[in-house]
Design a protein around this motif. Sequence first.
Motif, mmCIF file in Angstrom:
data_model
loop_
_atom_site.group_PDB
_atom_site.id
_atom_site.type_symbol
_atom_site.label_atom_id
_atom_site.label_comp_id
_atom_site.label_asym_id
_atom_site.label_seq_id
_atom_site.Cartn_x
_atom_site.Cartn_y
_atom_site.Cartn_z
ATOM 1 N N ARG A 94 0.833 -1.211 0.000
ATOM 2 C CA ARG A 94 0.000 0.000 0.000
ATOM 3 C C ARG A 94 0.864 1.257 0.000
ATOM 4 N NH1 ARG A 94 -3.455 3.097 -1.834
ATOM 5 N NH2 ARG A 94 -4.417 4.536 -0.414
ATOM 6 N N ALA A 95 1.940 1.254 0.768
ATOM 7 C CA ALA A 95 2.856 2.395 0.814
ATOM 8 C C ALA A 95 3.516 2.609 -0.545
ATOM 9 C CB ALA A 95 3.914 2.196 1.892
ATOM 10 N N VAL A 96 3.903 1.537 -1.193
ATOM 11 C CA VAL A 96 4.516 1.639 -2.525
ATOM 12 C C VAL A 96 3.506 2.213 -3.512
ATOM 13 C CG1 VAL A 96 5.416 0.290 -4.466
ATOM 14 C CG2 VAL A 96 6.245 -0.151 -2.153
ATOM 15 N N ALA A 97 2.269 1.770 -3.450
ATOM 16 C CA ALA A 97 1.235 2.290 -4.347
ATOM 17 C C ALA A 97 1.017 3.784 -4.112
ATOM 18 C CB ALA A 97 -0.080 1.517 -4.151
ATOM 19 N N LEU A 98 1.030 4.208 -2.854
ATOM 20 C CA LEU A 98 0.889 5.638 -2.557
ATOM 21 C C LEU A 98 2.046 6.427 -3.154
ATOM 22 C CD1 LEU A 98 -0.251 5.518 1.178
ATOM 23 C CD2 LEU A 98 -1.575 6.397 -0.744
ATOM 24 N N ALA A 99 3.263 5.952 -2.924
ATOM 25 C CA ALA A 99 4.438 6.639 -3.435
ATOM 26 C C ALA A 99 4.430 6.707 -4.970
ATOM 27 C CB ALA A 99 5.704 5.962 -2.940
ATOM 28 N N GLU A 100 4.014 5.653 -5.600
ATOM 29 C CA GLU A 100 3.933 5.667 -7.063
ATOM 30 C C GLU A 100 2.946 6.717 -7.542
ATOM 31 O OE1 GLU A 100 3.089 1.569 -7.942
ATOM 32 O OE2 GLU A 100 5.226 1.042 -7.984
ATOM 33 N N GLY A 101 1.872 6.914 -6.815
ATOM 34 C CA GLY A 101 0.919 7.961 -7.168
ATOM 35 C C GLY A 101 1.514 9.359 -6.993
ATOM 36 N N TRP A 102 2.371 9.515 -5.994
ATOM 37 C CA TRP A 102 2.987 10.817 -5.763
ATOM 38 C C TRP A 102 3.925 11.207 -6.889
ATOM 39 C CZ3 TRP A 102 4.814 9.591 -0.134
ATOM 40 C CH2 TRP A 102 3.702 9.477 0.705
ATOM 41 N N ILE A 103 4.571 10.213 -7.488
ATOM 42 C CA ILE A 103 5.546 10.526 -8.534
ATOM 43 C C ILE A 103 5.007 10.218 -9.928
ATOM 44 C CG2 ILE A 103 7.514 10.263 -6.997
ATOM 45 C CD1 ILE A 103 8.004 7.510 -8.306
ATOM 46 N N ARG A 104 3.702 10.145 -10.036
ATOM 47 C CA ARG A 104 3.081 9.866 -11.326
ATOM 48 C C ARG A 104 3.543 10.871 -12.376
ATOM 49 N NH1 ARG A 104 -0.180 12.768 -8.233
ATOM 50 N NH2 ARG A 104 -1.303 14.512 -9.115
ATOM 51 N N ALA A 105 3.405 10.469 -13.617
ATOM 52 C CA ALA A 105 3.748 11.372 -14.706
ATOM 53 C C ALA A 105 2.852 12.605 -14.632
ATOM 54 C CB ALA A 105 3.575 10.677 -16.035
#
Length: 103
Positions: free
Chosen positions: A91-102
């Motif tokens: 879940r934390a990884v998914a959140l972080a991926e959303g923060w650095i989205r294109a």
Amino acid sequence: MVLDTKYRDLAAKEIGDGILYQLSIYGVAFCPAEPAPPVPVVALYPGDASRAEETAVELCAPGRRPIPIYLRPVEWVEASRAVRSAGGRSRAVALAEGWIRAT
């Protein structure tokens, strides 16, 4: 992408010249040679992402293509809970991926 984190809610107060100057320097320093597109600069700050909106500005430096600068609110509390919970890493990884989205 250049990422920077801030410790305060940038949507709650005026951003200030110092922060914009710092982000602009990152944009200029990491700007590739033409014809490559400029590298976006993203400042992540703690905030209520459901209420605060991302802010985008363009740095128009003389002799360079416009450099995008984004101020993006992120849910630090939600991330903290995800990291501490059993099996919360995904879940934390998914959140972080959303923060650095294109952008």
